[in-house]
Design a protein around this motif. Structure first.
Motif, PDB file in Angstrom:
ATOM      1  N   THR A 175       0.850  -1.107  -0.089  1.00  0.00           N
ATOM      2  CA  THR A 175      -0.022  -0.062   0.000  1.00  0.00           C
ATOM      3  C   THR A 175       0.932   1.184  -0.126  1.00  0.00           C
ATOM      4  N   PRO A 176       1.988   1.403   0.642  1.00  0.00           N
ATOM      5  CA  PRO A 176       2.765   2.641   0.594  1.00  0.00           C
ATOM      6  C   PRO A 176       3.304   2.948  -0.691  1.00  0.00           C
ATOM      7  N   ALA A 177       3.186   2.023  -1.676  1.00  0.00           N
ATOM      8  CA  ALA A 177       3.615   2.332  -3.050  1.00  0.00           C
ATOM      9  C   ALA A 177       2.938   3.514  -3.526  1.00  0.00           C
ATOM     10  N   VAL A 178       1.828   3.973  -2.763  1.00  0.00           N
ATOM     11  CA  VAL A 178       0.815   4.792  -3.361  1.00  0.00           C
ATOM     12  C   VAL A 178       1.732   6.282  -3.252  1.00  0.00           C
ATOM     13  N   ILE A 179       2.970   6.343  -2.754  1.00  0.00           N
ATOM     14  CA  ILE A 179       3.603   7.317  -2.939  1.00  0.00           C
ATOM     15  C   ILE A 179       4.062   7.721  -4.048  1.00  0.00           C
ATOM     16  N   PHE A 180       4.253   6.642  -5.124  1.00  0.00           N
ATOM     17  CA  PHE A 180       4.857   6.675  -6.412  1.00  0.00           C
ATOM     18  C   PHE A 180       3.462   7.007  -7.283  1.00  0.00           C
ATOM     19  N   GLY A 181       2.502   6.003  -7.268  1.00  0.00           N
ATOM     20  CA  GLY A 181       1.042   6.312  -7.832  1.00  0.00           C
ATOM     21  C   GLY A 181       1.054   7.032  -9.142  1.00  0.00           C
ATOM     22  N   GLU A 182       0.214   7.843  -9.201  1.00  0.00           N
ATOM     23  CA  GLU A 182      -0.075   8.614 -10.711  1.00  0.00           C
ATOM     24  C   GLU A 182       1.344   9.167 -10.980  1.00  0.00           C
ATOM     25  N   GLY A 183       2.325   9.529 -10.098  1.00  0.00           N
ATOM     26  CA  GLY A 183       3.459  10.378 -10.522  1.00  0.00           C
ATOM     27  C   GLY A 183       4.382   9.338 -11.691  1.00  0.00           C
ATOM     28  N   LEU A 184       4.630   8.199 -10.978  1.00  0.00           N
ATOM     29  CA  LEU A 184       5.302   7.133 -11.933  1.00  0.00           C
ATOM     30  C   LEU A 184       4.848   6.547 -12.847  1.00  0.00           C
ATOM     31  N   CYS A 185       3.471   6.518 -12.740  1.00  0.00           N
ATOM     32  CA  CYS A 185       2.617   6.145 -13.846  1.00  0.00           C
ATOM     33  C   CYS A 185       2.758   7.171 -15.201  1.00  0.00           C
ATOM     34  N   ALA A 186       2.444   8.501 -14.679  1.00  0.00           N
ATOM     35  CA  ALA A 186       2.573   9.502 -15.847  1.00  0.00           C
ATOM     36  C   ALA A 186       4.047   9.557 -16.429  1.00  0.00           C
ATOM     37  N   LEU A 187       4.964   9.383 -15.642  1.00  0.00           N
ATOM     38  CA  LEU A 187       6.394   9.640 -16.109  1.00  0.00           C
ATOM     39  C   LEU A 187       6.931   8.548 -16.924  1.00  0.00           C
ATOM     40  N   LEU A 188       6.383   6.999 -16.786  1.00  0.00           N
ATOM     41  CA  LEU A 188       6.428   5.973 -17.621  1.00  0.00           C
ATOM     42  C   LEU A 188       5.580   6.014 -18.827  1.00  0.00           C
ATOM     43  N   CYS A 189       4.480   6.684 -18.976  1.00  0.00           N
ATOM     44  CA  CYS A 189       3.469   6.666 -20.005  1.00  0.00           C
ATOM     45  C   CYS A 189       3.981   8.036 -20.852  1.00  0.00           C
ATOM     46  N   SER A 190       4.596   8.998 -20.285  1.00  0.00           N
ATOM     47  CA  SER A 190       5.229   9.970 -20.899  1.00  0.00           C
ATOM     48  C   SER A 190       6.501   9.475 -21.957  1.00  0.00           C
ATOM     49  N   TYR A 191       7.094   8.734 -21.468  1.00  0.00           N
ATOM     50  CA  TYR A 191       8.162   8.102 -22.364  1.00  0.00           C
ATOM     51  C   TYR A 191       7.573   7.324 -23.436  1.00  0.00           C
ATOM     52  N   LEU A 192       6.307   6.789 -23.292  1.00  0.00           N
ATOM     53  CA  LEU A 192       5.798   5.875 -24.418  1.00  0.00           C
ATOM     54  C   LEU A 192       5.046   7.085 -25.359  1.00  0.00           C
ATOM     55  N   LEU A 193       4.583   8.103 -24.929  1.00  0.00           N
ATOM     56  CA  LEU A 193       3.850   9.031 -25.507  1.00  0.00           C
ATOM     57  C   LEU A 193       4.636  10.113 -26.315  1.00  0.00           C
ATOM     58  N   SER A 194       5.903  10.356 -25.508  1.00  0.00           N
ATOM     59  CA  SER A 194       6.795  11.380 -26.433  1.00  0.00           C
ATOM     60  C   SER A 194       6.798  11.518 -27.789  1.00  0.00           C
ATOM     61  N   ASN A 195       7.258  10.274 -28.492  1.00  0.00           N
ATOM     62  CA  ASN A 195       7.402  10.407 -29.730  1.00  0.00           C
ATOM     63  C   ASN A 195       6.065  10.368 -30.550  1.00  0.00           C
ATOM     64  N   ILE A 196       5.090   9.850 -30.120  1.00  0.00           N
ATOM     65  CA  ILE A 196       3.624  10.017 -30.580  1.00  0.00           C
ATOM     66  C   ILE A 196       3.259  11.357 -30.563  1.00  0.00           C
ATOM     67  N   LEU A 197       3.373  12.145 -29.755  1.00  0.00           N
ATOM     68  CA  LEU A 197       2.873  13.501 -29.514  1.00  0.00           C
ATOM     69  C   LEU A 197       3.808  14.318 -30.407  1.00  0.00           C
ATOM     70  N   LEU A 198       5.092  14.000 -30.387  1.00  0.00           N
ATOM     71  CA  LEU A 198       5.682  15.086 -31.352  1.00  0.00           C
ATOM     72  C   LEU A 198       5.474  14.583 -32.753  1.00  0.00           C
ATOM     73  N   MET A 199       5.146  13.200 -33.199  1.00  0.00           N
ATOM     74  CA  MET A 199       4.777  13.080 -34.532  1.00  0.00           C
ATOM     75  C   MET A 199       3.306  13.909 -34.744  1.00  0.00           C
ATOM     76  N   CYS A 200       2.186  13.809 -34.042  1.00  0.00           N
ATOM     77  CA  CYS A 200       1.079  14.602 -33.909  1.00  0.00           C
ATOM     78  C   CYS A 200       1.336  15.947 -34.237  1.00  0.00           C
ATOM     79  N   GLN A 201       2.370  16.750 -33.444  1.00  0.00           N
ATOM     80  CA  GLN A 201       2.707  18.273 -33.695  1.00  0.00           C
ATOM     81  C   GLN A 201       3.253  18.367 -34.853  1.00  0.00           C
TER      82      GLN A 201
END
Length: 219
Positions: A175-201
């Protein structure tokens, strides 16, 4: 040993980003407490993590609250729409679960519900990163979220896995992993999304250039 603690060391950069994601998660939690501000808070989080994915983060706090202020109105409207839709889905899910019938009508209704729920999940994962990166109408944001999520299904699946694993770990393992929570999820997803959003731009810029050229007076 001194090389290990060098800020330019890839391992140290990774550890620093994880620590920053924890700090951003705390900011996200605090700014999400009124509930109605979750949209603006999530947009701000992705605004910073998308920059982190490109090593352009700068001052995390300043960037977070600048985005929070700039996107507050539109992000809040989008979040309230999603919140209302989520309540409808929750009610429909409850009804479908407790009124199980072995007939074609129930089967078709359940299939439609599951497809709509998948579309809702895709919008939830994509719309706030898109809002953090692009200026557009609310309707266009919803449409683009679905379009990009369906076009890049592998990215969509990996993002869903990231959120699912984090939720599973918090609820069932640590349960204490909640300290990572949305912040870590957003960071990992941002690595996946970075090139996709650049291509969209880049595609958006090409479209704007073509429109501008078409509007030029003919000689």
């Amino acid at each position: 040993m001194s090389e290990f603690f060098n800020p330019d060391n890839p391992i140290m950069r990774f550890i620093t980003k994880i620590a920053n994601s924890v700090y951003l998660n705390i900011l996200w939690l605090i700014c999400s407490l009124p509930v109605v501000t979750i949209g603006a808070s999530t947009t701000s989080l992705f605004y910073v993590t998308l920059k982190m994915a490109k090593n352009e983060e700068g001052n995390l706090t300043a960037a977070f609250f600048r985005s929070f202020k700039e996107n507050f109105r539109q992000a809040t409207k989008i979040w309230l729409i999603l919140l209302a839709a989520g309540m409808v889905f929750a009610l429909d899910g409850y009804i479908f679960y407790h009124m199980r019938f072995e007939n074609a009508l129930w089967t078709i209704g359940t299939a439609i519900f599951l497809v709509a729920l998948a579309a809702y999940a895709i919008i939830l994962m994509y719309i706030f990163p898109l809002l953090a990166r692009f200026d557009n109408t609310i309707g266009a944001m919803f449409k683009n979220s679905i379009f990009i999520g369906m076009r890049f299904l592998l990215c969509t699946a990996l993002m869903a896995v990231i959120y699912f694993v984090m939720l599973f770990v918090i609820i069932h393992i640590f349960t204490p992993a909640v300290i990572f929570g949305e912040g870590l999820c957003a960071l990992l997803c941002s690595y996946l999304l970075s090139n996709i959003l650049l291509m969209c731009q880049e595609q958006e810029e090409d479209t704007d250039t073509q429109k501008a050229a078409a509007d030029l007076p003919r000689l």
